[in-house]
Design a protein around this motif. Structure first.
Motif, PDB file in Angstrom:
ATOM      1  N   MET A   1      -1.332  -3.909   3.697  1.00  0.00           N
ATOM      2  CA  MET A   1      -0.195  -3.980   4.577  1.00  0.00           C
ATOM      3  C   MET A   1       0.252  -5.424   4.636  1.00  0.00           C
ATOM      4  SD  MET A   1       0.422  -2.594   8.330  1.00  0.00           S
ATOM      5  CE  MET A   1      -0.759  -3.401   9.328  1.00  0.00           C
ATOM      6  N   THR A   2       1.546  -5.612   4.566  1.00  0.00           N
ATOM      7  CA  THR A   2       2.100  -6.945   4.624  1.00  0.00           C
ATOM      8  C   THR A   2       2.357  -7.309   6.070  1.00  0.00           C
ATOM      9  OG1 THR A   2       3.119  -6.608   2.489  1.00  0.00           O
ATOM     10  CG2 THR A   2       3.984  -8.392   3.820  1.00  0.00           C
ATOM     11  N   ASP A   3       1.952  -8.468   6.451  1.00  0.00           N
ATOM     12  CA  ASP A   3       2.177  -8.959   7.810  1.00  0.00           C
ATOM     13  C   ASP A   3       3.145 -10.124   7.690  1.00  0.00           C
ATOM     14  OD1 ASP A   3       1.942  -9.244  10.513  1.00  0.00           O
ATOM     15  OD2 ASP A   3      -0.089 -10.047  10.464  1.00  0.00           O
ATOM     16  N   LEU A  74      -8.100   8.567   8.678  1.00  0.00           N
ATOM     17  CA  LEU A  74      -7.175   8.324   9.776  1.00  0.00           C
ATOM     18  C   LEU A  74      -5.838   7.772   9.284  1.00  0.00           C
ATOM     19  CD1 LEU A  74      -6.698   8.099  12.902  1.00  0.00           C
ATOM     20  CD2 LEU A  74      -7.550   5.752  12.694  1.00  0.00           C
ATOM     21  N   CYS A  75      -5.875   6.725   8.477  1.00  0.00           N
ATOM     22  CA  CYS A  75      -4.636   6.104   8.007  1.00  0.00           C
ATOM     23  C   CYS A  75      -3.841   7.061   7.123  1.00  0.00           C
ATOM     24  CB  CYS A  75      -4.942   4.803   7.269  1.00  0.00           C
ATOM     25  SG  CYS A  75      -5.598   3.518   8.357  1.00  0.00           S
ATOM     26  N   ASP A  81       1.613  12.156   8.838  1.00  0.00           N
ATOM     27  CA  ASP A  81       2.298  12.624  10.051  1.00  0.00           C
ATOM     28  C   ASP A  81       3.642  11.921  10.238  1.00  0.00           C
ATOM     29  OD1 ASP A  81       0.067  14.190  10.594  1.00  0.00           O
ATOM     30  OD2 ASP A  81      -0.584  12.995  12.338  1.00  0.00           O
ATOM     31  N   LEU A  82       3.673  10.611   9.950  1.00  0.00           N
ATOM     32  CA  LEU A  82       4.885   9.818  10.147  1.00  0.00           C
ATOM     33  C   LEU A  82       5.858   9.949   8.982  1.00  0.00           C
ATOM     34  CD1 LEU A  82       3.366   6.513  11.609  1.00  0.00           C
ATOM     35  CD2 LEU A  82       4.337   8.466  12.855  1.00  0.00           C
ATOM     36  N   GLY A  83       5.372  10.503   7.874  1.00  0.00           N
ATOM     37  CA  GLY A  83       6.228  10.688   6.707  1.00  0.00           C
ATOM     38  C   GLY A  83       6.538   9.407   5.959  1.00  0.00           C
ATOM     39  N   MET A  84       5.643   8.432   6.061  1.00  0.00           N
ATOM     40  CA  MET A  84       5.843   7.179   5.332  1.00  0.00           C
ATOM     41  C   MET A  84       4.490   6.559   4.988  1.00  0.00           C
ATOM     42  SD  MET A  84       7.149   4.726   8.459  1.00  0.00           S
ATOM     43  CE  MET A  84       7.879   3.610   7.332  1.00  0.00           C
ATOM     44  N   HIS A  85       4.457   5.870   3.846  1.00  0.00           N
ATOM     45  CA  HIS A  85       3.218   5.207   3.440  1.00  0.00           C
ATOM     46  C   HIS A  85       3.095   3.884   4.178  1.00  0.00           C
ATOM     47  CE1 HIS A  85      -0.096   3.706   1.090  1.00  0.00           C
ATOM     48  NE2 HIS A  85       0.589   2.625   0.828  1.00  0.00           N
ATOM     49  N   ASP A  86       1.984   3.711   4.852  1.00  0.00           N
ATOM     50  CA  ASP A  86       1.584   2.430   5.443  1.00  0.00           C
ATOM     51  C   ASP A  86       2.632   1.816   6.376  1.00  0.00           C
ATOM     52  OD1 ASP A  86      -0.087   0.373   6.075  1.00  0.00           O
ATOM     53  OD2 ASP A  86      -0.099  -0.545   4.092  1.00  0.00           O
ATOM     54  N   HIS A  87       2.947   2.525   7.440  1.00  0.00           N
ATOM     55  CA  HIS A  87       3.800   1.963   8.497  1.00  0.00           C
ATOM     56  C   HIS A  87       3.163   0.646   8.926  1.00  0.00           C
ATOM     57  CE1 HIS A  87       5.555   1.389  12.460  1.00  0.00           C
ATOM     58  NE2 HIS A  87       6.433   2.365  12.217  1.00  0.00           N
ATOM     59  N   GLU A  88       3.961  -0.387   9.110  1.00  0.00           N
ATOM     60  CA  GLU A  88       3.408  -1.712   9.421  1.00  0.00           C
ATOM     61  C   GLU A  88       2.637  -1.736  10.736  1.00  0.00           C
ATOM     62  OE1 GLU A  88       7.554  -3.536  11.278  1.00  0.00           O
ATOM     63  OE2 GLU A  88       6.694  -4.387   9.461  1.00  0.00           O
ATOM     64  N   GLN A 136      -1.055  -0.691  -6.267  1.00  0.00           N
ATOM     65  CA  GLN A 136      -1.393   0.430  -7.146  1.00  0.00           C
ATOM     66  C   GLN A 136      -2.093   1.612  -6.477  1.00  0.00           C
ATOM     67  OE1 GLN A 136      -0.308   0.501 -10.308  1.00  0.00           O
ATOM     68  NE2 GLN A 136       0.641  -1.483  -9.914  1.00  0.00           N
ATOM     69  N   VAL A 137      -2.758   1.402  -5.368  1.00  0.00           N
ATOM     70  CA  VAL A 137      -3.546   2.463  -4.734  1.00  0.00           C
ATOM     71  C   VAL A 137      -2.777   2.962  -3.520  1.00  0.00           C
ATOM     72  CG1 VAL A 137      -5.786   3.096  -3.763  1.00  0.00           C
ATOM     73  CG2 VAL A 137      -5.661   1.342  -5.555  1.00  0.00           C
ATOM     74  N   HIS A 138      -2.658   4.268  -3.400  1.00  0.00           N
ATOM     75  CA  HIS A 138      -1.827   4.860  -2.355  1.00  0.00           C
ATOM     76  C   HIS A 138      -2.649   5.767  -1.454  1.00  0.00           C
ATOM     77  CE1 HIS A 138       1.539   3.125  -4.462  1.00  0.00           C
ATOM     78  NE2 HIS A 138       1.109   3.682  -5.576  1.00  0.00           N
ATOM     79  N   GLY A 139      -1.988   6.324  -0.465  1.00  0.00           N
ATOM     80  CA  GLY A 139      -2.651   7.222   0.484  1.00  0.00           C
ATOM     81  C   GLY A 139      -3.520   6.442   1.448  1.00  0.00           C
ATOM     82  N   GLY A 140      -4.394   7.156   2.140  1.00  0.00           N
ATOM     83  CA  GLY A 140      -5.284   6.511   3.102  1.00  0.00           C
ATOM     84  C   GLY A 140      -6.162   5.457   2.449  1.00  0.00           C
ATOM     85  N   LEU A 141      -6.629   5.740   1.240  1.00  0.00           N
ATOM     86  CA  LEU A 141      -7.454   4.761   0.527  1.00  0.00           C
ATOM     87  C   LEU A 141      -6.649   3.502   0.239  1.00  0.00           C
ATOM     88  CD1 LEU A 141     -10.107   3.973  -0.834  1.00  0.00           C
ATOM     89  CD2 LEU A 141      -9.253   5.091  -2.924  1.00  0.00           C
ATOM     90  N   GLY A 142      -5.402   3.656  -0.170  1.00  0.00           N
ATOM     91  CA  GLY A 142      -4.557   2.504  -0.465  1.00  0.00           C
ATOM     92  C   GLY A 142      -4.274   1.656   0.767  1.00  0.00           C
ATOM     93  N   ILE A 143      -4.056   2.319   1.905  1.00  0.00           N
ATOM     94  CA  ILE A 143      -3.808   1.589   3.147  1.00  0.00           C
ATOM     95  C   ILE A 143      -5.028   0.755   3.513  1.00  0.00           C
ATOM     96  CG2 ILE A 143      -3.413   1.837   5.638  1.00  0.00           C
ATOM     97  CD1 ILE A 143      -1.775   4.398   4.936  1.00  0.00           C
TER      98      ILE A 143
END
Length: 166
Positions: A1-3, A74-75, A81-88, A136-143
């Protein structure tokens, strides 16, 4: 996640306050703060570190493994649920990363301060291979995985600092 130091570009879902899974993923609400949600999430997670440091090393290690595995689920669930990958605002990944940073590191406010700074720098700058994993890695593992790697790298830096400065 970018901060970043920019205000949150993504709207905060109201479910953060009504859904316990969303509340956990958003770091008990710390991920809803308008600037630098990852930093705020890391600060909230830092408050738990003195408690975890009272555990035996294997107990703290087990807690880290549990937080990582739980965080992947969880992530992934909350992102879906939110319909988006990695909400900030999802900051459970920062929780796990900051907890990894302090595994087997001595207690003390100066170590907490140094570890916090080292983890945040690694999480924000994302040196290779963290940057590659983040892309490159997506989903809960990517987050979770980029913060897990940043946490282990920060833990290594902390152990070097303890040897040199401690």
């Amino acid at each position: 996640m970018t901060d970043s130091l920019q205000p949150a570009a993504e709207p905060i879902p109201h479910s953060v306050w009504s859904n316990p899974w969303h509340n956990l993923a958003f770091g008990f609400g710390s991920g809803t703060l308008p600037k630098a949600p990852g930093t705020w999430g890391s600060l909230v997670a830092l408050a738990f570190v003195p408690l975890w440091q009272m555990l035996p090393g294997w107990g703290y290690g087990a807690l880290i493994v549990a937080s990582m595995l739980f965080g992947i689920w969880l992530c992934g669930k909350v992102a879906q649920d939110l319909g988006m990958h990695d909400h900030e605002g999802i900051v459970w990944d920062e929780f796990a990363g900051i907890w990894i940073t302090f595994w087997l590191v001595p207690a003390g406010w100066y170590w907490l301060l140094l570890g916090f700074v080292v983890f945040r720098l690694l999480d924000i700058l994302k040196p290779w291979p963290i940057s590659w994993v983040d892309r490159q890695v997506h989903g809960g593992l990517g987050i979770m995985l980029d913060d897990i790697l940043a946490g282990f790298a920060a833990c290594g830096v902390m152990h070097i600092a303890v040897r040199l400065l401690g």
